[in-house]
Design an enzyme around this catalytic site. Structure first.
Site, PDB file in Angstrom:
ATOM      1  CD  GLU A 134      -4.105   2.374  -6.044  1.00  0.00           C
ATOM      2  OE1 GLU A 134      -2.938   2.023  -5.835  1.00  0.00           O
ATOM      3  OE2 GLU A 134      -5.070   1.568  -6.075  1.00  0.00           O
ATOM      4  NE  ARG A 140      -4.134  -1.684   0.047  1.00  0.00           N
ATOM      5  CZ  ARG A 140      -4.140  -2.796  -0.687  1.00  0.00           C
ATOM      6  NH1 ARG A 140      -3.084  -3.094  -1.432  1.00  0.00           N
ATOM      7  NH2 ARG A 140      -5.175  -3.597  -0.685  1.00  0.00           N
ATOM      8  CG  HIS A 173      -3.126  -1.446  -7.065  1.00  0.00           C
ATOM      9  ND1 HIS A 173      -3.844  -0.898  -6.042  1.00  0.00           N
ATOM     10  CD2 HIS A 173      -2.735  -2.673  -6.604  1.00  0.00           C
ATOM     11  CE1 HIS A 173      -3.906  -1.730  -5.020  1.00  0.00           C
ATOM     12  NE2 HIS A 173      -3.234  -2.820  -5.345  1.00  0.00           N
TER      13      HIS A 173
END
Length: 323
Positions: free
Chosen positions: A265, A236, A284
């Site tokens: 994001e 993270r 991601h």
């Protein structure tokens, strides 16, 4: 079991890559796919007439403030079995059932090693030079005999450790609650936090994010790292103090950083990490593989069909889903 009315409208949120429709059999289900990022007000408007929703990991937060604006909502399916942005207590209070889906650890393990190798051997920089007509510049870091420091030894961290052993790396491990037995089971030496960073050639992060771990890697920890050492974060983004990270990169103390997770994001257009030197930035991708999406969305359709058939919900995550 309380009788359930069939779902009339289900929205799959944040399907940025348009991957969900082809990853499972949605036939017979009243599903609409959304591929844009929406704020809470827009979500409340788009979900006003929905009685079911499928969340792709933590791409959209689902706090109590949003749930209170969705009185028709009856079922939430979250891909995977953990979602820190979904308020399970608020779901229970509203009578909203929540269930999860299967997931694989291997995709994030694989991406972690792709990023470690790309950083260590400077693959993006060398590839770009070649395209520009140049040849080799400098020398990369060979991994055999170097030290891999792993923060967190859950499913993903343990998988990363196994590959580190295969590369002939020395393994150090730490997390706030790790035991020596856990480290030893992965072939690692349990050390304190300072030692983890001080002795590392490569640090890779696999911690969960919560109030106690937000910003857990800051200027002090980065300053302990050997000059030229590498940092990889597929866990993270907010685990690391971004200003401190950018400073360590700009000064040249940190040899490079590969970052797969960000906040927010999708990444903000003006995020300063975009301009930091010696970085590899990915959007991601840790869990984004065809195989994992088949697990996610196959599990989601299983939950939706179980609801419509009045059957027990698979993988319940709250009391409302078990009743």
């Amino acid at each position: 079991m309380t009788p359930r009315a069939p779902l009339r409208r289900v929205l799959v949120l944040d399907d940025f890559g348009d991957a969900a429709p082809e990853s499972a059999d949605w036939s017979g289900l009243p599903v609409t796919f959304l591929n844009e990022k929406l704020n809470e007000d827009d979500l409340a408007a788009r979900l006003a007439d929905a009685d079911g929703v499928v969340l792709i990991r933590e791409r959209s937060a689902f706090p109590a403030t949003l749930l209170r604006r969705l009185p028709r909502l009856r079922l939430v399916v979250t891909t995977g079995m953990h979602n820190r942005t979904l308020d399970l207590n608020a779901c229970d209070a509203a009578g909203v059932a929540v269930c999860g889906t299967p997931s694989l650890a291997s995709p994030t393990v694989e991406l972690t090693w792709g990023l470690i190798l790309a950083l260590a051997r400077r693959i993006p920089q060398q590839e770009q030079r070649l395209r520009q007509g140049a040849w080799q510049e400098g020398a990369g870091l060979g991994l055999d005999g170097t030290t891999l420091s792993i923060a967190g030894l859950g499913r993903i961290g343990a998988g990363v450790a196994a590959i580190g052993r295969a590369f002939g790396m020395r393994l150090l491990a730490w997390s706030p609650n790790m035991t020596a037995a856990t480290a030893e089971a992965s072939g690692a030496e349990l050390v304190d936090k300072g030692t983890l960073f001080r002795r590392a050639d490569v640090v890779t992060l696999h911690l969960g994010l919560g109030p106690s771990t937000r910003g857990i890697i800051g200027a002090a920890e980065l300053g302990l790292m050997r000059r030229g050492a590498l940092l990889v974060n597929t866990a993270r983004g907010p685990l690391v103090d971004q200003a401190a990270l950018i400073g360590a990169l700009q000064s040249g103390h940190l040899g490079g950083a590969a970052i797969d997770t960000h906040e927010p994001e999708p990444m903000a257009a003006g995020d300063p990490i975009r301009e930091a030197p010696n970085t590899i930035l990915t959007p991601h991708l840790g869990y984004v593989t065809q195989q994992n999406f088949r697990q996610y969305f196959g599990g989601a359709t299983e939950c939706l069909r179980a609801w419509n058939q009045g059957a027990c919900l698979p993988r319940p995550l709250n009391a409302a889903a078990r009743s």
